[in-house]
Design a protein around this motif. Sequence first.
Motif, mmCIF file in Angstrom:
data_model
loop_
_atom_site.group_PDB
_atom_site.id
_atom_site.type_symbol
_atom_site.label_atom_id
_atom_site.label_comp_id
_atom_site.label_asym_id
_atom_site.label_seq_id
_atom_site.Cartn_x
_atom_site.Cartn_y
_atom_site.Cartn_z
ATOM 1 N N ALA A 11 0.828 -1.197 0.000
ATOM 2 C CA ALA A 11 0.000 0.000 0.000
ATOM 3 C C ALA A 11 0.867 1.253 0.000
ATOM 4 N N ARG A 12 1.954 1.228 0.784
ATOM 5 C CA ARG A 12 2.870 2.373 0.808
ATOM 6 C C ARG A 12 3.490 2.581 -0.566
ATOM 7 N N GLN A 13 3.899 1.482 -1.207
ATOM 8 C CA GLN A 13 4.526 1.589 -2.527
ATOM 9 C C GLN A 13 3.528 2.141 -3.553
ATOM 10 N N GLN A 14 2.287 1.670 -3.488
ATOM 11 C CA GLN A 14 1.270 2.147 -4.432
ATOM 12 C C GLN A 14 1.006 3.640 -4.222
ATOM 13 N N PHE A 15 0.975 4.061 -2.962
ATOM 14 C CA PHE A 15 0.778 5.479 -2.655
ATOM 15 C C PHE A 15 1.925 6.310 -3.221
ATOM 16 N N GLN A 16 3.151 5.866 -3.014
ATOM 17 C CA GLN A 16 4.322 6.594 -3.529
ATOM 18 C C GLN A 16 4.282 6.650 -5.050
ATOM 19 N N GLN A 17 3.886 5.543 -5.674
ATOM 20 C CA GLN A 17 3.831 5.476 -7.135
ATOM 21 C C GLN A 17 2.751 6.423 -7.659
ATOM 22 N N SER A 18 1.578 6.432 -7.021
ATOM 23 C CA SER A 18 0.512 7.312 -7.498
ATOM 24 C C SER A 18 0.903 8.780 -7.281
ATOM 25 N N ARG A 19 1.619 9.066 -6.193
ATOM 26 C CA ARG A 19 2.110 10.435 -5.977
ATOM 27 C C ARG A 19 3.094 10.831 -7.060
ATOM 28 N N ALA A 20 3.984 9.900 -7.423
ATOM 29 C CA ALA A 20 4.973 10.169 -8.465
ATOM 30 C C ALA A 20 4.281 10.376 -9.819
ATOM 31 N N GLU A 21 3.255 9.557 -10.097
ATOM 32 C CA GLU A 21 2.515 9.709 -11.352
ATOM 33 C C GLU A 21 1.793 11.052 -11.388
ATOM 34 N N ARG A 23 2.683 13.793 -9.785
ATOM 35 C CA ARG A 23 3.700 14.837 -9.989
ATOM 36 C C ARG A 23 4.154 14.878 -11.437
ATOM 37 N N ALA A 24 4.357 13.704 -12.040
ATOM 38 C CA ALA A 24 4.793 13.642 -13.434
ATOM 39 C C ALA A 24 3.726 14.229 -14.352
ATOM 40 N N ALA A 25 2.464 13.940 -14.080
ATOM 41 C CA ALA A 25 1.371 14.475 -14.898
ATOM 42 C C ALA A 25 1.304 15.990 -14.770
ATOM 43 N N ARG A 26 1.455 16.503 -13.546
ATOM 44 C CA ARG A 26 1.437 17.960 -13.346
ATOM 45 C C ARG A 26 2.599 18.612 -14.078
ATOM 46 N N ALA A 27 3.775 17.982 -14.014
ATOM 47 C CA ALA A 27 4.947 18.524 -14.699
ATOM 48 C C ALA A 27 4.719 18.519 -16.213
ATOM 49 N N ALA A 28 4.116 17.455 -16.733
ATOM 50 C CA ALA A 28 3.827 17.367 -18.169
ATOM 51 C C ALA A 28 2.818 18.440 -18.578
ATOM 52 N N ASN A 29 1.820 18.672 -17.739
ATOM 53 C CA ASN A 29 0.828 19.711 -18.030
ATOM 54 C C ASN A 29 1.479 21.089 -18.073
ATOM 55 N N ARG A 30 2.347 21.353 -17.099
ATOM 56 C CA ARG A 30 3.044 22.648 -17.072
ATOM 57 C C ARG A 30 3.942 22.805 -18.297
ATOM 58 N N ALA A 31 4.629 21.733 -18.665
ATOM 59 C CA ALA A 31 5.535 21.791 -19.822
ATOM 60 C C ALA A 31 4.748 22.061 -21.105
ATOM 61 N N LEU A 32 3.590 21.412 -21.251
ATOM 62 C CA LEU A 32 2.767 21.620 -22.440
ATOM 63 C C LEU A 32 2.254 23.060 -22.485
ATOM 64 N N ALA A 33 1.815 23.578 -21.352
ATOM 65 C CA ALA A 33 1.348 24.965 -21.294
ATOM 66 C C ALA A 33 2.478 25.920 -21.680
#
Length: 96
Positions: A11-21, A23-33
């Motif tokens: 569960a901890r690993q899944q939480f960390q992975q979803s947090r990383a995903e 963050r990556a999605a937010r970074a991709a959105n900012r980069a596209l903007a």
Amino acid sequence: AAAASAPTAAARQQFQQSRAEYRAARAANRALARKVRAALARANGVSVANITVRAKDGAVILQGTVPQQAQIDRALQLARGVDGVQKVDNGLSVKQ
């Protein structure tokens, strides 16, 4: 009893992975903007001073005001031409 209520390693690993995903999605959105804003800024005939660009999962929203309708048309055309943009929503209006 406390050990039973503690999150499992999986569960901890899944939480960390979803947090990383997330963050990556937010970074991709900012980069596209940023890419769309840069394309607008480089273009002749578009005043970007009052334009805000937002992006989410390939969808871009342009908001703000420009002095002429032709600039709205040009901004939409430019935004659609940026690699990674799947959809453009127009929130621009003409303000003299």
